[in-house]
Design a protein around this motif. Sequence first.
Motif, PDB file in Angstrom:
ATOM      1  N   THR A 213       0.840  -1.208   0.000  1.00 41.18           N
ATOM      2  CA  THR A 213       0.000   0.000   0.000  1.00 41.18           C
ATOM      3  C   THR A 213       0.875   1.259   0.000  1.00 41.18           C
ATOM      4  O   THR A 213       0.616   2.218  -0.727  1.00 41.18           O
ATOM      5  CB  THR A 213      -0.935  -0.001   1.234  1.00 41.18           C
ATOM      6  OG1 THR A 213      -1.662  -1.219   1.239  1.00 41.18           O
ATOM      7  CG2 THR A 213      -1.905   1.158   1.195  1.00 41.18           C
ATOM      8  N   ILE A 214       1.939   1.247   0.821  1.00 40.72           N
ATOM      9  CA  ILE A 214       2.835   2.410   0.896  1.00 40.72           C
ATOM     10  C   ILE A 214       3.514   2.644  -0.446  1.00 40.72           C
ATOM     11  O   ILE A 214       3.590   3.785  -0.935  1.00 40.72           O
ATOM     12  CB  ILE A 214       3.880   2.214   2.028  1.00 40.72           C
ATOM     13  CG1 ILE A 214       3.167   2.265   3.397  1.00 40.72           C
ATOM     14  CG2 ILE A 214       4.985   3.266   1.958  1.00 40.72           C
ATOM     15  CD1 ILE A 214       4.030   1.852   4.576  1.00 40.72           C
ATOM     16  N   GLU A 215       3.963   1.568  -1.078  1.00 39.79           N
ATOM     17  CA  GLU A 215       4.627   1.678  -2.380  1.00 39.79           C
ATOM     18  C   GLU A 215       3.674   2.242  -3.428  1.00 39.79           C
ATOM     19  O   GLU A 215       4.027   3.132  -4.206  1.00 39.79           O
ATOM     20  CB  GLU A 215       5.107   0.283  -2.813  1.00 39.79           C
ATOM     21  CG  GLU A 215       6.386   0.325  -3.598  1.00 39.79           C
ATOM     22  CD  GLU A 215       7.107  -1.029  -3.584  1.00 39.79           C
ATOM     23  OE1 GLU A 215       8.226  -1.044  -4.108  1.00 39.79           O
ATOM     24  OE2 GLU A 215       6.578  -2.040  -3.080  1.00 39.79           O
ATOM     25  N   THR A 219       4.002   5.781  -5.478  1.00 47.70           N
ATOM     26  CA  THR A 219       3.994   5.781  -6.946  1.00 47.70           C
ATOM     27  C   THR A 219       2.898   6.702  -7.464  1.00 47.70           C
ATOM     28  O   THR A 219       3.114   7.491  -8.386  1.00 47.70           O
ATOM     29  CB  THR A 219       3.788   4.338  -7.477  1.00 47.70           C
ATOM     30  OG1 THR A 219       4.817   3.518  -6.925  1.00 47.70           O
ATOM     31  CG2 THR A 219       3.850   4.282  -8.983  1.00 47.70           C
ATOM     32  N   ALA A 220       1.710   6.623  -6.853  1.00 49.25           N
ATOM     33  CA  ALA A 220       0.598   7.489  -7.285  1.00 49.25           C
ATOM     34  C   ALA A 220       0.961   8.964  -7.093  1.00 49.25           C
ATOM     35  O   ALA A 220       0.674   9.809  -7.950  1.00 49.25           O
ATOM     36  CB  ALA A 220      -0.661   7.146  -6.496  1.00 49.25           C
ATOM     37  N   GLY A 224       1.692  12.171 -10.582  1.00 46.47           N
ATOM     38  CA  GLY A 224       0.787  13.277 -10.884  1.00 46.47           C
ATOM     39  C   GLY A 224      -0.535  13.273 -10.145  1.00 46.47           C
ATOM     40  O   GLY A 224      -1.482  13.928 -10.561  1.00 46.47           O
ATOM     41  N   HIS A 225      -0.634  12.539  -9.036  1.00 46.93           N
ATOM     42  CA  HIS A 225      -1.862  12.550  -8.242  1.00 46.93           C
ATOM     43  C   HIS A 225      -1.577  13.162  -6.877  1.00 46.93           C
ATOM     44  O   HIS A 225      -0.478  13.041  -6.361  1.00 46.93           O
ATOM     45  CB  HIS A 225      -2.400  11.128  -8.045  1.00 46.93           C
ATOM     46  CG  HIS A 225      -2.637  10.398  -9.322  1.00 46.93           C
ATOM     47  ND1 HIS A 225      -1.639   9.686  -9.964  1.00 46.93           N
ATOM     48  CD2 HIS A 225      -3.741  10.304 -10.092  1.00 46.93           C
ATOM     49  CE1 HIS A 225      -2.145   9.173 -11.084  1.00 46.93           C
ATOM     50  NE2 HIS A 225      -3.406   9.539 -11.186  1.00 46.93           N
ATOM     51  N   LEU A 226      -2.613  13.801  -6.308  1.00 46.53           N
ATOM     52  CA  LEU A 226      -2.505  14.283  -4.935  1.00 46.53           C
ATOM     53  C   LEU A 226      -3.037  13.153  -4.051  1.00 46.53           C
ATOM     54  O   LEU A 226      -4.177  12.717  -4.200  1.00 46.53           O
ATOM     55  CB  LEU A 226      -3.333  15.559  -4.739  1.00 46.53           C
ATOM     56  CG  LEU A 226      -3.239  16.231  -3.369  1.00 46.53           C
ATOM     57  CD1 LEU A 226      -1.801  16.625  -3.027  1.00 46.53           C
ATOM     58  CD2 LEU A 226      -4.133  17.471  -3.315  1.00 46.53           C
ATOM     59  N   VAL A 227      -2.170  12.632  -3.158  1.00 49.62           N
ATOM     60  CA  VAL A 227      -2.522  11.468  -2.345  1.00 49.62           C
ATOM     61  C   VAL A 227      -2.536  11.862  -0.867  1.00 49.62           C
ATOM     62  O   VAL A 227      -1.595  12.485  -0.375  1.00 49.62           O
ATOM     63  CB  VAL A 227      -1.503  10.316  -2.573  1.00 49.62           C
ATOM     64  CG1 VAL A 227      -1.852   9.107  -1.701  1.00 49.62           C
ATOM     65  CG2 VAL A 227      -1.456   9.913  -4.045  1.00 49.62           C
ATOM     66  N   MET A 258      12.097   8.396  -3.319  1.00 48.96           N
ATOM     67  CA  MET A 258      10.677   8.613  -3.658  1.00 48.96           C
ATOM     68  C   MET A 258      10.009   9.552  -2.655  1.00 48.96           C
ATOM     69  O   MET A 258       9.278  10.463  -3.023  1.00 48.96           O
ATOM     70  CB  MET A 258       9.924   7.276  -3.700  1.00 48.96           C
ATOM     71  CG  MET A 258      10.229   6.418  -4.901  1.00 48.96           C
ATOM     72  SD  MET A 258       9.422   4.787  -4.794  1.00 48.96           S
ATOM     73  CE  MET A 258       7.834   5.118  -5.575  1.00 48.96           C
ATOM     74  N   ILE A 259      10.288   9.325  -1.368  1.00 52.52           N
ATOM     75  CA  ILE A 259       9.681  10.190  -0.337  1.00 52.52           C
ATOM     76  C   ILE A 259      10.196  11.621  -0.500  1.00 52.52           C
ATOM     77  O   ILE A 259       9.431  12.586  -0.445  1.00 52.52           O
ATOM     78  CB  ILE A 259       9.996   9.679   1.095  1.00 52.52           C
ATOM     79  CG1 ILE A 259       9.416   8.285   1.311  1.00 52.52           C
ATOM     80  CG2 ILE A 259       9.443  10.637   2.142  1.00 52.52           C
ATOM     81  CD1 ILE A 259       9.899   7.606   2.595  1.00 52.52           C
TER      82      ILE A 259
END
Length: 354
Positions: A213-215, A219-220, A224-227, A258-259
């Motif tokens: 889920t974290i990965e 990635t999302a 280009g998504h606001l998560v 990534m973070i």
Amino acid sequence: MADFDIKKLLQSVVTHGASDLHLISRSEPQIRLDGALKPVNLPKLTGDDIEEMCYSLITEKQKQQFEEYDELDFALLLPGIGRFRANYYRTLGDTAAAFRIIPIDVPSLDDLGAPGVYKKLIKREKGLILVTGPTGSGKSTTLAAMLNEINLHEQKHIITVEDPVEFIHQNKKCVFSHRGVGEDTSSFAKALKYAMRQDPDIILIGEMRDKETIEAALTAAETGHLVFGTLHTSSAPGTINRIIDVFTGDEQPQIRAMISSSLIAVIAQALLPKLGGGRVAASEILITNHAISNLIREDKVHQIYSQMQLGQGDTGMQTQTQALLKFLKDGKISRDIAIQYANRPDEIRKQVMV
């Protein structure tokens, strides 16, 4: 057997302005008011009393699920009373239950008295915003208020993945797809995998529980998504460590990268008893800037806290200590409460030495 009416009990939670109802055998029903448990003036419950009340609220399928796994999570709408998040479990062989009220009206950031910087954060097009804290610290309410703000001003497709679905948003300018784990999808990870095909602008993840889920969330956020997501951590720097620690040593450099590129902010909050009644949210706010990105990438998370203490007028960042000291100065909380809830109680003691 005593004659208990579960709907009347849940109505009393609403009437008293309580947050939770607990049904546990060998105890009278208890409600949580301003953070403290208080018994309801009724006889003690037996396991049979509780089972009869609890089974009256669920379907045959849910009953089978509970009897097989001894755990059941679901959301419940009682017309004329309210909406609740329910959890059934076993204790010493008896059925027990916890109900948490979910307001039907979604609060605004102004209703919550949230820091002004929240309205700036949610204007971002992509990236990851985490709201963290222990159970019952108001994470869901803060996130609901953020999504409500977006719903009032922007035209977006918002997908929420929760277990169970809590706040149900009416479509104002946005369109919401609410997905409950166990009802509408089999897992957080699977829902996130397929979310990419559902053309979302914004994704809310009820709980970032596992590596997959974290990965998927990272990635999302990168694509280009606001998560928005939640974790059970009590400090902003601690949240970053928690995410990194889910991965093995050889995966960690990539996850740190990534973070460092996708994290927008971490809001770590705690709900504190307020002087005179009610509660107030103390928020530690970390907002990623160039310096903090570098510290994450270079595995120097332990230096982030001192970075948060700098230049706060410009950034909107604050440490939990600063939030607590402000509440103390404004007379909202007592010195004892500030020390009790502090992540760094020595910092509070040093500032309030008389």
